[in-house]
Write a protein that holds these residues in place. Structure first.
Motif, mmCIF file in Angstrom:
data_model
loop_
_atom_site.group_PDB
_atom_site.id
_atom_site.type_symbol
_atom_site.label_atom_id
_atom_site.label_comp_id
_atom_site.label_asym_id
_atom_site.label_seq_id
_atom_site.Cartn_x
_atom_site.Cartn_y
_atom_site.Cartn_z
ATOM 1 N N ASP A 86 5.640 -3.737 2.322
ATOM 2 C CA ASP A 86 5.195 -5.143 2.318
ATOM 3 C C ASP A 86 5.370 -5.828 0.963
ATOM 4 O O ASP A 86 4.519 -6.601 0.531
ATOM 5 N N GLY A 87 6.451 -5.496 0.306
ATOM 6 C CA GLY A 87 6.789 -6.202 -0.933
ATOM 7 C C GLY A 87 6.104 -5.683 -2.185
ATOM 8 O O GLY A 87 6.197 -6.304 -3.242
ATOM 9 N N LYS A 88 5.417 -4.552 -2.087
ATOM 10 C CA LYS A 88 4.741 -4.020 -3.283
ATOM 11 C C LYS A 88 5.756 -3.660 -4.371
ATOM 12 O O LYS A 88 6.813 -3.099 -4.085
ATOM 13 N N PHE A 136 -13.938 -0.301 -4.158
ATOM 14 C CA PHE A 136 -12.513 -0.042 -3.936
ATOM 15 C C PHE A 136 -11.737 -0.808 -4.999
ATOM 16 O O PHE A 136 -12.290 -1.680 -5.677
ATOM 17 N N SER A 137 -10.459 -0.491 -5.152
ATOM 18 C CA SER A 137 -9.676 -1.273 -6.117
ATOM 19 C C SER A 137 -8.499 -1.927 -5.430
ATOM 20 O O SER A 137 -8.076 -1.506 -4.343
ATOM 21 N N ILE A 138 -7.994 -2.955 -6.074
ATOM 22 C CA ILE A 138 -6.819 -3.667 -5.566
ATOM 23 C C ILE A 138 -5.621 -3.283 -6.424
ATOM 24 O O ILE A 138 -5.725 -3.160 -7.653
ATOM 25 N N SER A 139 -4.503 -3.073 -5.744
ATOM 26 C CA SER A 139 -3.274 -2.687 -6.437
ATOM 27 C C SER A 139 -2.582 -3.953 -6.961
ATOM 28 O O SER A 139 -2.124 -4.786 -6.174
ATOM 29 N N TRP A 140 -2.526 -4.079 -8.278
ATOM 30 C CA TRP A 140 -1.908 -5.268 -8.895
ATOM 31 C C TRP A 140 -0.475 -5.476 -8.373
ATOM 32 O O TRP A 140 -0.110 -6.583 -7.963
ATOM 33 N N PRO A 141 0.365 -4.406 -8.328
ATOM 34 C CA PRO A 141 1.744 -4.658 -7.880
ATOM 35 C C PRO A 141 1.879 -4.999 -6.389
ATOM 36 O O PRO A 141 2.954 -5.406 -5.955
ATOM 37 N N ARG A 142 0.817 -4.847 -5.597
ATOM 38 C CA ARG A 142 0.882 -5.391 -4.228
ATOM 39 C C ARG A 142 0.704 -6.909 -4.248
ATOM 40 O O ARG A 142 1.199 -7.615 -3.389
ATOM 41 N N ILE A 143 -0.069 -7.386 -5.235
ATOM 42 C CA ILE A 143 -0.378 -8.819 -5.303
ATOM 43 C C ILE A 143 0.708 -9.554 -6.094
ATOM 44 O O ILE A 143 1.178 -10.614 -5.689
ATOM 45 N N GLN A 144 1.078 -9.000 -7.238
ATOM 46 C CA GLN A 144 2.168 -9.577 -8.049
ATOM 47 C C GLN A 144 3.134 -8.424 -8.369
ATOM 48 O O GLN A 144 2.897 -7.660 -9.314
ATOM 49 N N ASN A 152 2.021 -12.289 -3.658
ATOM 50 C CA ASN A 152 2.697 -11.820 -2.446
ATOM 51 C C ASN A 152 1.714 -11.952 -1.270
ATOM 52 O O ASN A 152 0.699 -11.243 -1.235
ATOM 53 N N PRO A 153 1.978 -12.834 -0.312
ATOM 54 C CA PRO A 153 1.005 -13.086 0.756
ATOM 55 C C PRO A 153 0.647 -11.822 1.539
ATOM 56 O O PRO A 153 -0.503 -11.650 1.947
ATOM 57 N N LYS A 154 1.630 -10.932 1.717
ATOM 58 C CA LYS A 154 1.319 -9.724 2.492
ATOM 59 C C LYS A 154 0.299 -8.839 1.780
ATOM 60 O O LYS A 154 -0.547 -8.217 2.418
#
Ligand code: FCB
Length: 527
Positions: A86-88, A136-144, A152-154
């Protein structure tokens, strides 16, 4: 690298880290005999009284405030898998795990627990175990994917669904903005020693708060910032594997700036946001009563525990060094004190184990009572700034990861932080233990991890004592919801309260998980 060595690498000095590694090699047969080949030995050691253990009566009497937030913690890179879906974008940990020789067993986190796809199962377990909070944490490279620019909308959609599912299960989402997976593209721009990253990080945090801040109210910018800076840039044990003390000092300063900038960005985007921290901390005890050792233990505390906390609260660095704070090397600019300073809404920190600390400049006498790491050859990379030697003692029983079980440590840490910072609201953001128990057919597939239950019973009794003595602790997050990818140790450590079979991703709640679920339901330990 096992957990013991991980922490060995976290010692405050490069020289001490080198020596710890050497000493560990000498020590490892003994510890693995105790922990892995003869698990019944450790088992037994945790059942009855052991040095530092808490009597059963105190465990039975332990209470927690109404509404106490029982929780479990995870981190994106350690559980999600789907490393290029998904674009990560690529992260520094993707690059590290795809490099031969970096991770035990040549493991990667390309699939890990596959939680990117299986998260509904994970949340069902949280619900089954009566959990009130999920960190939980969010993966920065999934978002940018490259660390900058439009989101990245996905990626955003994924976390939006995740947060909705938590809320639907009645669980508070606690978001860690950064749990170590820096977009590789930003490392290519110089990584954390490049102070531009403070601004990029604030943009990223602002994007998250803008899209998720209507539902997430609890944010911690960094997981264990000291570890990010020191293991990534100082000792080089973790990616991007640089070992340069100046890079470490600069990385730490950028992270301090980023902490302040992201605090403001999150608050600007979400009026509901509260922002705190997820620092790694170990209580430090002086090796002897000498003034030199007591001062060394204080430097350890300043350097390893509150180096990112005092900058936020007071806008200045704590006294961590035996020389004046090296502002020039850090890249400190006039006005940075204002950027760093932010009124954290609550303080979050982890506790795993303790340290014994001594002054590196004082000759060592016999009878050290810990790992034989207590000499510092300054000619071989000793740290002239902190001049301390920290060891992990072995007085209490060891986990399978080689860490000493020392329940009192959490009491000492929580009461000290409460006292020093005027009774703040505290969240324990992580605590746990690695034991390698597996499902056993003789037990109908159960995972009888009695040692983990004993560990948490003891430790939580000490936490309850700190609360009874006035500490305002509102949450405890056990590490971890699932067995997962334990960084450079790959899958050789199991910290989960749920067992994961990596062949088919089947989750089995361990006996400790079932016990912890009863604790969360009853709000006491004797269940
Ligand atoms: C902590 C990390 C976490 C996990 C546990 C065992 O230091 O934050 O990701 O590795 O240790």
């Amino acid at each position: 690298m096992n957990r013991r060595r991980f922490l060995g690498q976290s010692l405050a000095t490069a020289g001490a880290a080198l020596l710890a590694t050497r000493a560990e090699a000498a020590n490892s047969p003994a510890s693995s005999n105790q922990a892995a080949s003869h698990p019944e030995v450790s088992d037994h050691a945790l059942q009855g009284p052991f040095p530092g253990s808490v009597p059963d009566a105190a465990i039975a009497a332990a209470g927690f405030p109404d509404g106490f937030l029982w929780g479990l913690a995870t981190a994106a890179f350690q559980i999600e898998g789907a490393w290029k879906e998904d674009g990560k974008g690529e992260s520094i940990w993707d690059r590290f795990t795809h490099t031969v020789g970096k991770v035990k067993g040549s493991a990667t986190a390309d699939v890990a627990c596959d939680s990117y796809h299986l998260y509904p199962q994970d949340i069902a377990i949280l619900k089954q175990l009566h959990q009130k909070s999920c960190r939980f944490s969010i993966s920065w490279p999934r978002i940018q994917p490259s660390g900058v620019g439009a989101p990245n909308p996905k990626g955003l959609d994924h976390y939006s669904r995740y947060v909705d599912a938590l809320l639907e299960a009645g669980i508070r989402p606690f978001c860690t903005v950064y749990h170590w997976d820096l977009p590789q593209a930003l490392e290519d721009r110089g990584g954390w020693p490049n102070r531009d990253l403070a601004g990029y990080f604030a943009d990223y945090a602002g994007i998250l708060a803008q899209h998720l801040g209507d539902r997430i109210t609890v944010w911690a910018p960094f997981n264990m910032p000291w570890t990010v800076a020191y293991l990534g840039y100082g000792s080089g044990a973790f990616p991007p594997c640089r070992s340069n003390y100046t890079d470490f000092l600069r990385a730490a300063h950028t992270i301090n700036l980023a902490q302040g900038e992201s605090f403001r960005a999150i608050k600007a985007a979400s009026s509901k946001a509260t922002v705190g921290s997820a620092y790694g901390m170990s209580p430090a005890y002086p090796k002897t009563d000498s003034e030199a050792d007591r001062a060394a233990a204080e430097r350890y505390h300043a350097f390893n525990n509150v180096y990112f906390l005092e900058t936020a609260l007071y806008g200045r660095y704590p006294d961590a060094f035996v020389v004046p704070t090296p502002y020039e090397l850090m890249g400190f600019r006039p006005g940075d004190e204002k950027i760093m300073k932010v009124p954290l809404d609550w303080l979050g920190f982890h506790y795993y184990t303790r340290r014994i600390v001594r002054d590196a400049r004082v000759a060592e006498h016999s009878g050290s009572g810990g790992l034989a790491t207590e000499t510092l050859d300054t000619a071989n990379g000793g740290d002239r700034w902190t001049q301390l030697v920290a060891v992990m003692p072995t007085e209490g029983p060891l986990t399978d990861g080689g860490l000493e079980v020392w329940p009192r440590g959490i009491y000492d840490l929580v009461t000290r932080i409460s006292h020093d910072y005027h009774q703040p609201i505290i969240e324990i953001t992580e605590s746990g233990c690695s034991y390698l128990d597996t499902p056993y057919h003789g037990d109908n597939g159960r995972v009888p991890d009695a040692r983990r239950i004993a560990f948490f019973r003891q430790e939580l009794a000490e936490l309850s004592r700190a609360i009874a003595d006035g500490a305002r602790v509102r949450a405890f997050h056990a590490w971890s919801l699932l067995d997962n990818f334990e960084w450079a140790d790959g899958y050789s450590e199991r910290y989960g309260l749920t067992y994961v079979d990596y062949r088919d991703e089947k989750r089995t709640v361990k006996d400790s998980g079932l016990w912890y679920g009863r604790v969360a339901e009853a709000n006491r330990l004797d269940v």
